[in-house]
Structure formats: structure tokens, C-alpha cells
Design a protein around this motif. Sequence first.
Motif, short mmCIF file in Angstrom:
data_model
loop_
_atom_site.label_atom_id
_atom_site.label_comp_id
_atom_site.label_asym_id
_atom_site.label_seq_id
_atom_site.Cartn_x
_atom_site.Cartn_y
_atom_site.Cartn_z
N GLU A 222 -40.58 52.49 23.86
CA GLU A 222 -41.44 51.36 24.23
C GLU A 222 -42.64 51.84 25.05
O GLU A 222 -43.76 51.37 24.87
CB GLU A 222 -40.64 50.32 25.02
N TYR A 225 -44.91 53.93 22.36
CA TYR A 225 -45.46 53.33 21.15
C TYR A 225 -45.78 51.84 21.28
O TYR A 225 -46.59 51.34 20.50
CB TYR A 225 -44.49 53.55 19.97
N GLY A 226 -45.17 51.15 22.22
CA GLY A 226 -45.47 49.74 22.43
C GLY A 226 -45.39 48.92 21.16
O GLY A 226 -44.36 48.94 20.46
N SER A 227 -46.48 48.25 20.80
CA SER A 227 -46.51 47.40 19.61
C SER A 227 -47.14 48.09 18.40
O SER A 227 -47.44 47.45 17.39
CB SER A 227 -47.28 46.11 19.92
N SER A 228 -47.35 49.41 18.48
CA SER A 228 -47.96 50.14 17.36
C SER A 228 -47.06 50.10 16.13
O SER A 228 -45.83 50.02 16.24
CB SER A 228 -48.19 51.61 17.75
N ASP A 229 -47.68 50.15 14.95
CA ASP A 229 -46.92 50.29 13.71
C ASP A 229 -46.35 51.70 13.66
O ASP A 229 -47.08 52.68 13.88
CB ASP A 229 -47.81 50.05 12.50
N HIS A 253 -37.00 45.75 18.33
CA HIS A 253 -37.90 46.10 19.43
C HIS A 253 -39.28 46.56 18.98
O HIS A 253 -40.23 46.49 19.77
CB HIS A 253 -37.28 47.21 20.28
N PHE A 254 -39.39 47.02 17.72
CA PHE A 254 -40.63 47.69 17.32
C PHE A 254 -41.16 47.18 15.99
O PHE A 254 -40.44 46.56 15.21
CB PHE A 254 -40.39 49.20 17.23
N SER A 255 -42.44 47.49 15.74
CA SER A 255 -43.09 47.15 14.48
C SER A 255 -42.90 48.31 13.51
O SER A 255 -43.77 49.18 13.37
CB SER A 255 -44.58 46.87 14.71
N LYS A 283 -46.54 57.40 14.79
CA LYS A 283 -47.45 56.28 14.56
C LYS A 283 -47.94 56.28 13.12
O LYS A 283 -48.23 57.32 12.55
CB LYS A 283 -48.65 56.37 15.51
#
Length: 287
Positions: A222, A225-229, A253-255, A283
Amino acid sequence: MGNVKIVTDSTADIPYDLQRELDISVVPLKVHFGEDETYEDGVDLTADEFYKKLASTSIIPTTSQPTPYQFETEYRRLYEKEKSDIISIHLSSKLSGTFQSAYIASQTLGEDIPVSVIDSKRASYAIGVIVVEVAALANRGASKEECLARLDDLLKDTSVFFMVDTLEYLEKNGRIGKASAILGSLLKIKPILSLNEAGEVYPFEKVRGYKKAVNKIIQEFEERYGSSDIHVGISHAQAEEAANSLMSDLRNHFSIKKQVITNIGPVIGTHVGPGTISVSVTKMTNN
């Protein structure tokens, strides 16, 4: 098909159907059970066969890298077939002589057959996730320069964590001391391992219990990479149920735009043992 061909080695643990789909060439390492039995990783010894054999023998297997001649032969085959540029991406040079063999082969060929040899500084599908992304770009017709630029970004953006079920194999292969292995087993410590910038294995963190280990890995991803694809790969050594469960957790949790679950093959399995799970993330681009 593009004018760039991608070569890797068997420790990338790329599923066969993905190898075939993206036209990735794979040069196998070898596994030795004593002096009399030698197998090519993924060619005449599958992951399932390896772990069954491992459980039924007292012999500690060893591994060896491909020869420069094997790489030279593969490079010549690819070039003579399509006159393509070649990018060859391999297991960390801190863990194996595979990169060195590939490099020697490229120098032997010289300017006649252009080969760029890359030290991924990673292992298992942490190599695979990079190889797959570059191969997909090459298959879309990208130039060698475009592929190498993307590769440079991938080397910066790809993270990997390993969770081993037992410290026994790390101890047998000299990665940790016997005292540490015994202590870890008694305390039920779940070591989270990673690879540093040099491509060496190091203990990222020690936690008690699998769930705490998973939570720590998710927390770390998290932050990175946060909300990155992202492209997520989970490689496992006879731990398919846990791998599927972990992928489900990560999807919450992720995209995740691309996901792969694959086996840890015989060579990497020799050093980490059954029950190991590795999580690799990079990424994605919008291209």
C-alpha cells in the motif's frame, strides 16, 4: 510479432502457456540429486515431480547454471530465424552464475548478433513479472530501445517478498545458521524475506504467524503502490490454496490489472522448500 525477442531462464517461473503466448525463450538451469541424477528445470522435471522426489529422499539436491554454450546456441537460433534484436533477462547474479554465462555468450557473439544481457537482481516470478511485461511490449512491435526503457522502469518499480514455511532449506543451503533455524521453528517465527538493490536475499521482517506476515506485506505494498494499476504474481511451492487466498486478499486492496499464480520450480524450490509463497508486484503502464 515485433523485432525484439526476449530470453530468460527457468528460475523466472513463468507458466508455460504464458511463455508460449508471448514467445518467451527459456533456458533451463539444472537440479542434481547426488552425482547420478541430473534434471533440467521445467523440462524433464516438473515442480510437482520435484517436490514429490524431495519428500521421498534424504539427498539434499543442488543446482547449477546453464553453460555459456547453451545461451549462445539459443541466441543464434533466434537470430538466424528472424534476425531480431535480443534482450536476455536473468536470475540475480548474487544468487547464481546464470547471468555471467549469458553475458559470456553475448560477448562471444559480439556485434554479429546483438544481445542485451540484464541482471534482474531478482528471483522466481519477480523475474517473471518483468519478463512478461517486456515481452508483451515487444510483441506489440516496440523497438529494442523502447523495450529497454520499459525494462529500466520495471527494475525500479518491481517489489518481491517471500514467506517460507520452514527455515530448514535455507539452513541446509547456507542462507541462515542452524541456531537461527531452530530458534525460528520453536518461536513459530514467520520470516518475510526480500531481495535488496544488489539482488541479495535479506530478512525484511520477522513476525509471528502467517496472518501477521500477510498483513505486513499488504501494508508495505500500500505504501509503495497505493491506487496504481499493478501486475501481481504469486509463486508458490505446493501451497496453491494459500496462494489463491492471498491473491483474493490483494484484490480487495489493490487495482490489479494482471494477475498470475504459478509454481516455484525445482531450482528455486531447492533453496526455499515446500510451503513457500512469493509475492511480486510491478506497476502497469497505460500503453
